[in-house]
Design a protein around this motif. Structure first.
Motif, PDB file in Angstrom:
ATOM      1  N   ARG A 183       0.821  -1.220   0.000  1.00 44.30           N
ATOM      2  CA  ARG A 183       0.000   0.000   0.000  1.00 44.30           C
ATOM      3  C   ARG A 183       0.852   1.265   0.000  1.00 44.30           C
ATOM      4  NH1 ARG A 183      -1.686   3.596   3.573  1.00 44.30           N
ATOM      5  NH2 ARG A 183      -0.662   2.522   5.302  1.00 44.30           N
ATOM      6  N   ASP A 184       2.024   1.170   0.597  1.00 42.82           N
ATOM      7  CA  ASP A 184       2.870   2.345   0.825  1.00 42.82           C
ATOM      8  C   ASP A 184       4.319   2.015   0.442  1.00 42.82           C
ATOM      9  OD1 ASP A 184       3.918   4.774   1.839  1.00 42.82           O
ATOM     10  OD2 ASP A 184       4.112   3.928   3.867  1.00 42.82           O
ATOM     11  N   PRO A 185       4.593   1.805  -0.870  1.00 40.05           N
ATOM     12  CA  PRO A 185       5.927   1.365  -1.284  1.00 40.05           C
ATOM     13  C   PRO A 185       7.032   2.381  -0.978  1.00 40.05           C
ATOM     14  CG  PRO A 185       4.604   1.978  -3.187  1.00 40.05           C
ATOM     15  CD  PRO A 185       3.675   1.939  -2.019  1.00 40.05           C
ATOM     16  N   ASN A 186       6.670   3.643  -0.803  1.00 38.89           N
ATOM     17  CA  ASN A 186       7.678   4.654  -0.474  1.00 38.89           C
ATOM     18  C   ASN A 186       7.989   4.728   1.013  1.00 38.89           C
ATOM     19  OD1 ASN A 186       8.020   5.480  -3.146  1.00 38.89           O
ATOM     20  ND2 ASN A 186       6.307   6.911  -3.012  1.00 38.89           N
ATOM     21  N   GLU A 187       7.283   3.946   1.823  1.00 41.31           N
ATOM     22  CA  GLU A 187       7.550   3.835   3.263  1.00 41.31           C
ATOM     23  C   GLU A 187       7.429   5.181   3.981  1.00 41.31           C
ATOM     24  OE1 GLU A 187      10.825   0.624   3.984  1.00 41.31           O
ATOM     25  OE2 GLU A 187      11.285   1.545   2.051  1.00 41.31           O
ATOM     26  N   PHE A 188       6.305   5.817   3.785  1.00 43.68           N
ATOM     27  CA  PHE A 188       6.019   7.070   4.474  1.00 43.68           C
ATOM     28  C   PHE A 188       5.275   6.851   5.793  1.00 43.68           C
ATOM     29  CE2 PHE A 188       5.962   9.172   0.072  1.00 43.68           C
ATOM     30  CZ  PHE A 188       7.234   9.693   0.227  1.00 43.68           C
ATOM     31  N   ASP A 189       4.336   5.904   5.810  1.00 43.14           N
ATOM     32  CA  ASP A 189       3.418   5.756   6.937  1.00 43.14           C
ATOM     33  C   ASP A 189       3.854   4.639   7.866  1.00 43.14           C
ATOM     34  OD1 ASP A 189       1.657   7.757   5.949  1.00 43.14           O
ATOM     35  OD2 ASP A 189       0.862   6.310   4.504  1.00 43.14           O
ATOM     36  N   ASN A 190       4.297   4.996   9.037  1.00 41.57           N
ATOM     37  CA  ASN A 190       4.670   4.019  10.062  1.00 41.57           C
ATOM     38  C   ASN A 190       3.398   3.481  10.701  1.00 41.57           C
ATOM     39  OD1 ASN A 190       5.767   2.551  12.139  1.00 41.57           O
ATOM     40  ND2 ASN A 190       6.489   4.334  13.297  1.00 41.57           N
ATOM     41  N   VAL A 191       3.074   2.215  10.407  1.00 41.28           N
ATOM     42  CA  VAL A 191       1.822   1.641  10.902  1.00 41.28           C
ATOM     43  C   VAL A 191       2.032   0.771  12.131  1.00 41.28           C
ATOM     44  CG1 VAL A 191       0.721   1.750   8.644  1.00 41.28           C
ATOM     45  CG2 VAL A 191       1.976  -0.327   9.292  1.00 41.28           C
ATOM     46  N   PHE A 192       3.218   0.861  12.735  1.00 39.77           N
ATOM     47  CA  PHE A 192       3.418   0.136  13.982  1.00 39.77           C
ATOM     48  C   PHE A 192       2.422   0.664  15.014  1.00 39.77           C
ATOM     49  CE2 PHE A 192       5.404  -1.077  17.957  1.00 39.77           C
ATOM     50  CZ  PHE A 192       5.893  -2.340  17.668  1.00 39.77           C
ATOM     51  N   ASP A 193       1.720  -0.234  15.641  1.00 35.80           N
ATOM     52  CA  ASP A 193       0.680   0.076  16.628  1.00 35.80           C
ATOM     53  C   ASP A 193      -0.629   0.544  16.005  1.00 35.80           C
ATOM     54  OD1 ASP A 193       2.019  -0.730  18.879  1.00 35.80           O
ATOM     55  OD2 ASP A 193       2.817   1.263  19.347  1.00 35.80           O
ATOM     56  N   ALA A 194      -0.710   0.623  14.654  1.00 38.15           N
ATOM     57  CA  ALA A 194      -2.003   0.935  14.043  1.00 38.15           C
ATOM     58  C   ALA A 194      -2.951  -0.232  14.300  1.00 38.15           C
ATOM     59  CB  ALA A 194      -1.846   1.175  12.554  1.00 38.15           C
ATOM     60  N   PRO A 195      -4.163   0.014  14.793  1.00 35.32           N
ATOM     61  CA  PRO A 195      -5.064  -1.087  15.188  1.00 35.32           C
ATOM     62  C   PRO A 195      -5.299  -2.103  14.078  1.00 35.32           C
ATOM     63  CG  PRO A 195      -5.919   1.021  15.947  1.00 35.32           C
ATOM     64  CD  PRO A 195      -4.754   1.341  15.069  1.00 35.32           C
TER      65      PRO A 195
END
Length: 498
Positions: free
Chosen positions: A434-446
């Motif tokens: 979804r985010d190949p450029n690695e912008f969104d840190n989804v660690f801890d995203a529910p």
């Protein structure tokens, strides 16, 4: 007795795949690398075993992960062990003559004693390299290293009278590690390494293992001016950067962007904050980097032509890199502690003797696989290690890249990285689909809770490895002592959590 084929490894240092034509570079041409890909097994999803130089190189030489071999950093205690099974000793066991040209970096550089104002003796390190089983050794151990220490290229440019000019270009703060090479092209480190290797290839034995290890395009960005001029900057794609991406201070490299800095690029700017670099600097940096790739491709073409003249199409050849470079993406350059795809992804091409058609592979592979692939292809021999024969073994479903105090794990399109720095833990997770450029840190995203738990569990499946990476990294074995005189050890981390 099976026929002996010459075995050739060609490696670049800190090579971003987007600067190769076969991966879509539009600013310049790389016809020789592209032609090799067209007649090789080309692994387009290859990644490095480590995002830093020495651990990646030792992984190539041994087929062992950094946490297995102990070669986990560029710091004291991480050298390639002379008593371990590695490519030079294994080639000797098959009655091959071994040769290496260019950058070795199998032992830590004693950075504490380095200075651009003086060049020091390097003989203990050169003797150590020879002890690994390298019969013919010509060393250019990295452009800056060759100014700090008298390796073979350092001696050559000193005798030519070029050392002072090159030293001055490195020391010039206005250059910030980007400048046209200040001497004749045949003395550029990459051109010089290619010429040394070509001279050897002309009369090399049939039973030859030759590792040609170019120091470029690792900084400084120092190609001849004509190579910079060959780069069409009007076709440069935009850097991967998004306003506000570093507002998330859970991200380790918010420090590289705002200071005090984590990657090497931060050392070149006030406060260690790479956000201070101007758009003009980034354009100059990219032009220098890509100009070095232009030169490297020319060197590759000359080396490949010499190999064809000497061996016909009888050689087993592998081309790869130790790791990549941030290259201005996310607003930073260099690689220390950076496990973005810009650093992890690398070229990997395996050309079998007589192969005329290319085969593209999209399964995971990497530089950890060089040794087992070589031994299987050259001798039909299995080799027990952490890597695999990429042409005959099933691909793993988990990808690991590691160094001291940091590990990245990729599975099912998700990447988790864990870093321990100065007593602080940084945990980041990216959805590469979804985010190949690695912008969104989804660690801890529910919505990623289950995936996060699975990846964390993977890291702890081998608890001994986890402990070695995060707590046992600074071991100082007795056999390294002669190479580390005058170098202060960093204190070893205490056992347990912080």
């Amino acid at each position: 007795m099976p026929r002996q084929h010459p075995v050739i490894w060609i490696t670049w240092d800190e090579a971003h795949i987007d600067t190769l034509g076969v991966f879509g570079a539009g600013t310049h041409r790389t016809p020789n690398v592209d032609a090799l890909a067209a007649r090789s097994h080309h692994f387009i999803n290859a990644r490095t075993a480590s995002p830093v130089c020495l651990p990646a190189r030792c992984a190539m030489a041994t087929g062992l992960r950094p946490s297995t071999s102990g070669s986990m950093s560029n710091n004291a205690g991480a050298a390639l062990r002379p008593d371990a099974a590695q490519v030079f000793s294994l080639m000797h066991a098959h009655n091959y003559r071994t040769a290496m040209f260019g950058k070795c970096h199998f032992v830590p550089v004693p950075y504490a004693v380095t200075s651009l104002q003086r060049t020091l003796d390097y003989e203990p390190t050169l003797a150590y390299y020879r002890s690994l089983g390298i019969d013919e050794l010509v060393v250019e151990d990295g452009k800056q290293c060759s100014v700090w220490f008298y390796d073979d290229w350092g001696k050559a440019i000193t005798l030519s009278g070029l050392m002072d000019d090159y030293r001055a270009a490195l020391a010039n703060r206005e250059n910030d590690r980007v400048f046209p090479f200040p001497g004749p092209e045949d003395l550029h480190p990459d051109r010089w390494v290619a010429d040394q290797a070509i001279d050897y290839i002309r009369s090399a034995p049939d039973n030859a293992f030759i590792w040609i290890s170019f120091a470029g395009p690792h900084y400084p960005q120092d190609p001849p001016q004509r190579c910079m001029d060959a780069v069409d900057m009007s076709r440069l794609p935009p850097r991967k950067i998004r306003p506000g991406e570093w507002d998330d201070k859970r991200k380790l490299h918010a420090q590289s962007f705002f200071g005090p800095g984590v990657t090497e690029g931060s050392a070149r700017v006030e406060g260690g904050a790479q956000c201070r670099f101007t758009p003009e600097y980034w354009e100059r940096w990219q032009k220098g980097y890509r100009g070095n790739v232009v030169l490297l491709d020319e060197c590759m073409g000359d080396v490949l032509a010499a190999l064809r003249q000497r061996y016909g199409d009888d050689a087993l050849m592998i081309f790869t890199a130790d790791h990549g470079d941030m290259s201005g993406h996310h607003g930073i350059w260099a690689k220390n502690s950076a496990v973005y795809e810009d650093v992890l992804r690398i070229p990997l091409m395996v050309h079998l003797p007589g192969q005329t058609q290319g085969v593209v592979h999209d399964e995971p592979a990497g530089n950890l696989d060089l040794l087992p692939t070589t031994l299987r292809a050259a001798f039909g021999e299995a080799f027990a290690c952490d890597g695999r024969d990429v042409l005959g073994s099933a691909a793993p479903d988990v990808i690991l890249s590691e160094q001291e105090a940091q590990i990245a794990v990729i599975r099912d399109g998700l990447k988790l990285s864990v870093t321990r720095r100065k007593g602080v833990w940084y945990q980041e997770m990216y959805d590469l689909v979804r985010d190949p450029n690695e912008f969104d840190n989804v660690f801890d995203a529910p919505e990623y809770a289950q995936a996060q738990a699975r990846l964390l569990a993977l890291l702890h499946e081998d608890e001994a490895r986890y402990q070695r990476i995060f707590y046992d990294g600074d071991v100082f074995p007795y056999w390294m002592a002669p190479l580390q005189k005058g170098v202060k050890r960093r204190p070893r981390a205490a056992k347990g959590g912080d």
